[in-house]
Write a protein that holds these residues in place. Sequence first.
Motif, mmCIF file in Angstrom:
data_model
loop_
_atom_site.group_PDB
_atom_site.id
_atom_site.type_symbol
_atom_site.label_atom_id
_atom_site.label_comp_id
_atom_site.label_asym_id
_atom_site.label_seq_id
_atom_site.Cartn_x
_atom_site.Cartn_y
_atom_site.Cartn_z
ATOM 1 N N GLN A 78 -4.984 -7.412 -19.451
ATOM 2 C CA GLN A 78 -4.328 -6.158 -19.110
ATOM 3 C C GLN A 78 -3.453 -6.277 -17.865
ATOM 4 N N PHE A 79 -3.745 -7.250 -16.996
ATOM 5 C CA PHE A 79 -2.925 -7.397 -15.789
ATOM 6 C C PHE A 79 -1.510 -7.849 -16.126
ATOM 7 N N GLY A 80 -1.337 -8.485 -17.274
ATOM 8 C CA GLY A 80 0.011 -8.814 -17.707
ATOM 9 C C GLY A 80 0.834 -7.575 -17.981
ATOM 10 N N LEU A 81 0.208 -6.575 -18.616
ATOM 11 C CA LEU A 81 0.922 -5.324 -18.873
ATOM 12 C C LEU A 81 1.070 -4.488 -17.611
ATOM 13 N N TYR A 82 0.088 -4.547 -16.712
ATOM 14 C CA TYR A 82 0.253 -3.864 -15.419
ATOM 15 C C TYR A 82 1.520 -4.359 -14.705
ATOM 16 N N SER A 83 1.859 -5.623 -14.929
ATOM 17 C CA SER A 83 2.993 -6.246 -14.235
ATOM 18 C C SER A 83 4.300 -6.114 -15.003
ATOM 19 N N TYR A 122 -6.584 -10.823 -5.130
ATOM 20 C CA TYR A 122 -5.665 -11.745 -4.474
ATOM 21 C C TYR A 122 -4.279 -11.714 -5.139
ATOM 22 N N ALA A 123 -4.261 -11.567 -6.457
ATOM 23 C CA ALA A 123 -2.982 -11.514 -7.174
ATOM 24 C C ALA A 123 -2.188 -10.277 -6.767
ATOM 25 N N VAL A 124 -2.860 -9.146 -6.631
ATOM 26 C CA VAL A 124 -2.192 -7.912 -6.213
ATOM 27 C C VAL A 124 -1.685 -8.041 -4.780
ATOM 28 N N LEU A 125 -2.497 -8.624 -3.895
ATOM 29 C CA LEU A 125 -2.065 -8.839 -2.513
ATOM 30 C C LEU A 125 -0.872 -9.784 -2.461
ATOM 31 N N LEU A 126 -0.890 -10.812 -3.302
ATOM 32 C CA LEU A 126 0.233 -11.753 -3.355
ATOM 33 C C LEU A 126 1.520 -11.051 -3.787
ATOM 34 N N ALA A 127 1.410 -10.110 -4.727
ATOM 35 C CA ALA A 127 2.582 -9.350 -5.153
ATOM 36 C C ALA A 127 3.155 -8.545 -3.992
ATOM 37 N N PHE A 128 2.284 -7.906 -3.227
ATOM 38 C CA PHE A 128 2.757 -7.095 -2.095
ATOM 39 C C PHE A 128 3.419 -7.969 -1.031
ATOM 40 N N LEU A 129 2.782 -9.072 -0.658
ATOM 41 C CA LEU A 129 3.333 -9.927 0.397
ATOM 42 C C LEU A 129 4.639 -10.583 -0.039
ATOM 43 N N SER A 130 4.678 -11.098 -1.273
ATOM 44 C CA SER A 130 5.913 -11.725 -1.740
ATOM 45 C C SER A 130 7.030 -10.704 -1.849
ATOM 46 N N GLY A 131 6.691 -9.475 -2.239
ATOM 47 C CA GLY A 131 7.711 -8.436 -2.290
ATOM 48 C C GLY A 131 8.277 -8.108 -0.926
ATOM 49 N N CYS A 132 7.425 -8.055 0.085
ATOM 50 C CA CYS A 132 7.905 -7.809 1.451
ATOM 51 C C CYS A 132 8.852 -8.919 1.915
ATOM 52 N N ILE A 133 8.500 -10.151 1.616
ATOM 53 C CA ILE A 133 9.348 -11.282 2.007
ATOM 54 C C ILE A 133 10.690 -11.221 1.279
ATOM 55 N N GLN A 134 10.655 -10.902 -0.007
ATOM 56 C CA GLN A 134 11.892 -10.822 -0.771
ATOM 57 C C GLN A 134 12.777 -9.683 -0.288
ATOM 58 N N LEU A 264 11.362 -5.002 -4.239
ATOM 59 C CA LEU A 264 10.835 -3.647 -4.388
ATOM 60 C C LEU A 264 9.926 -3.546 -5.611
ATOM 61 N N THR A 265 10.269 -4.280 -6.665
ATOM 62 C CA THR A 265 9.410 -4.287 -7.856
ATOM 63 C C THR A 265 8.028 -4.823 -7.523
ATOM 64 N N ASN A 266 7.974 -5.906 -6.778
ATOM 65 C CA ASN A 266 6.669 -6.484 -6.428
ATOM 66 C C ASN A 266 5.877 -5.595 -5.482
ATOM 67 N N VAL A 267 6.561 -4.965 -4.530
ATOM 68 C CA VAL A 267 5.848 -4.075 -3.600
ATOM 69 C C VAL A 267 5.273 -2.875 -4.352
ATOM 70 N N LEU A 268 6.101 -2.214 -5.159
ATOM 71 C CA LEU A 268 5.616 -1.066 -5.918
ATOM 72 C C LEU A 268 4.638 -1.485 -7.011
ATOM 73 N N GLY A 269 4.871 -2.672 -7.586
ATOM 74 C CA GLY A 269 3.958 -3.158 -8.613
ATOM 75 C C GLY A 269 2.563 -3.403 -8.085
ATOM 76 N N SER A 270 2.477 -3.810 -6.814
ATOM 77 C CA SER A 270 1.146 -4.040 -6.241
ATOM 78 C C SER A 270 0.328 -2.753 -6.167
ATOM 79 N N LEU A 271 1.007 -1.605 -6.191
ATOM 80 C CA LEU A 271 0.306 -0.323 -6.161
ATOM 81 C C LEU A 271 -0.321 0.016 -7.508
ATOM 82 N N VAL A 272 0.104 -0.682 -8.561
ATOM 83 C CA VAL A 272 -0.460 -0.426 -9.896
ATOM 84 C C VAL A 272 -1.133 -1.689 -10.431
ATOM 85 N N SER A 273 -1.612 -2.538 -9.516
ATOM 86 C CA SER A 273 -2.394 -3.739 -9.867
ATOM 87 C C SER A 273 -1.570 -4.798 -10.590
ATOM 88 N N ALA A 274 -0.310 -4.950 -10.226
ATOM 89 C CA ALA A 274 0.531 -5.984 -10.823
ATOM 90 C C ALA A 274 0.464 -7.254 -9.988
#
Length: 523
Positions: A78-83, A122-134, A264-274
Amino acid sequence: MPSPVNALGQARSSRSNMAPDTCCCSAVALQRRLPILAWLPDYSLQWLKMDFIAGLSVGLTVIPQALAYAEVAGLPPQFGLYSAFMGCFVYFFLGTSRDVTLGPTAIMSLLVSFYTFHEPAYAVLLAFLSGCIQLAMGFLRLGFLLDFISCPVIKGFTSAATVTIGFGQIKNLLGLQNTPRQFFLQVYHTFLSIGETRVGDAVLGLVCMVLLLVLKLMRDHVPPVHPEMPPGVRLSHGLVWTATTASQNNYRVDANQELLAIGLTNVLGSLVSAYPVTGSFGRTAVNAQSGVCTPAGGLVTGALVLLSLDYLTSLFYYIPKAALAAVIIMAVAPLFDTKIFGTLWRVKRLDLLPLGVTFLLCFWEIQYGILAGTLVSLLILLHAVARPKTQVSEGLVLVLQPASGLHFPAIETLREAVLKRALEGPPRRCVVLECTHVSCIDYTVVLGLGDLLEELHRQGAALVFVGLQVPVLRALLAADLKGFQHFSTLEEAEKYLQQDPGTQPYDSCDDPAPEHKIALLKA
């Protein structure tokens, strides 16, 4: 020189003429940050029809792929669809390409698996951090850094990732358990445990792969759609084509704006478990070949994914891993470029070095392979700067023509080449440095040329310059080098040097118009 009154009038006129342009530039800048403003005012019903078809096609493609790529990332399906849906909505506003689709990909999923240890948090946190860097890279306009990653490095990385991802699914295809993550240990364990293969999983996986291959062949040989075809035939044709399209689409986009969109996709995606996402080669091709007109097609794709999450989540548990493994293997197989090695061998064999380094080290760790390949590419580039090719014409007067610009790593090599050829035997030869292809020099080069002038003069020879471009001539004149001589043509320089150089004063400069030198220095 214009009078102060005229200058003031010209300034006022310039400001009045620039006022409309400034407003226009502001509108252009706003459209650059929000590309939706550029195409939305002209949106039409025909575009709506094409975008709906393309969005539906991509949605039918992304759902099985997202489920499969979550397995590559070591996460529940399901995390694939969350993303898979957040990028559709963000790219609707910020995307610069009508074709590109954001979502989970095979290579990004592989990278995620290296850092998250199969932990969704950890995957969700990685999405947030990578989104901030991007986002930071996009706002700082650091997209140009991608220019330093050469095509051989990208090809080596994608080819190695294809092998890693594909072989990593063999365990699911055969029903093996407790396989290590590291590639070489994974290969060893797979062959060691081949006797533990589950026949049911192997048969199901192979049947799925054969079915996908047959569908691909059907797509390649299916006849084009004609309006007179019955609706059922056209529908079946569309379904076969949609289900079997994995080609790449060469689309050039604004790298900085894409960083903002993906960030922005990764930052917002981390809010929905992407977990982290990026642009997809295959789904971008599906989007383009479906006739998409604007990024609005992503809205249909995102809505379809959300509907799947709402109504199909409970069924994800029953999806066989062998079937997902077959989808992944068939999806990543086209990414392995079998022709690149032969192409580089014919075009430039030296480029095989960064490709090979990247390809081999990526089997150890993906990030080390990319870093090593990029460093090798930069070293090759720096070697060309430090050792530029120089055309040499032998004769009574030695003529050297550098093939490119002169930078500080190259000056010592140039100095040794000039001294060796000019002073290797009696009689001493004078030297002409033909600088037609030299567009810029730095301070170290200027100092080196000054030392070279003095050295040749002490040895009873001379050095003159020909074909200096304005920036280079300005730099040499500003340095006020002792004995500096420059000419417009090679014939003038050779005629001058064929005279006895000793009769010319060492501190003279062949500049018939001193006011020209002053003008160059002031320019």
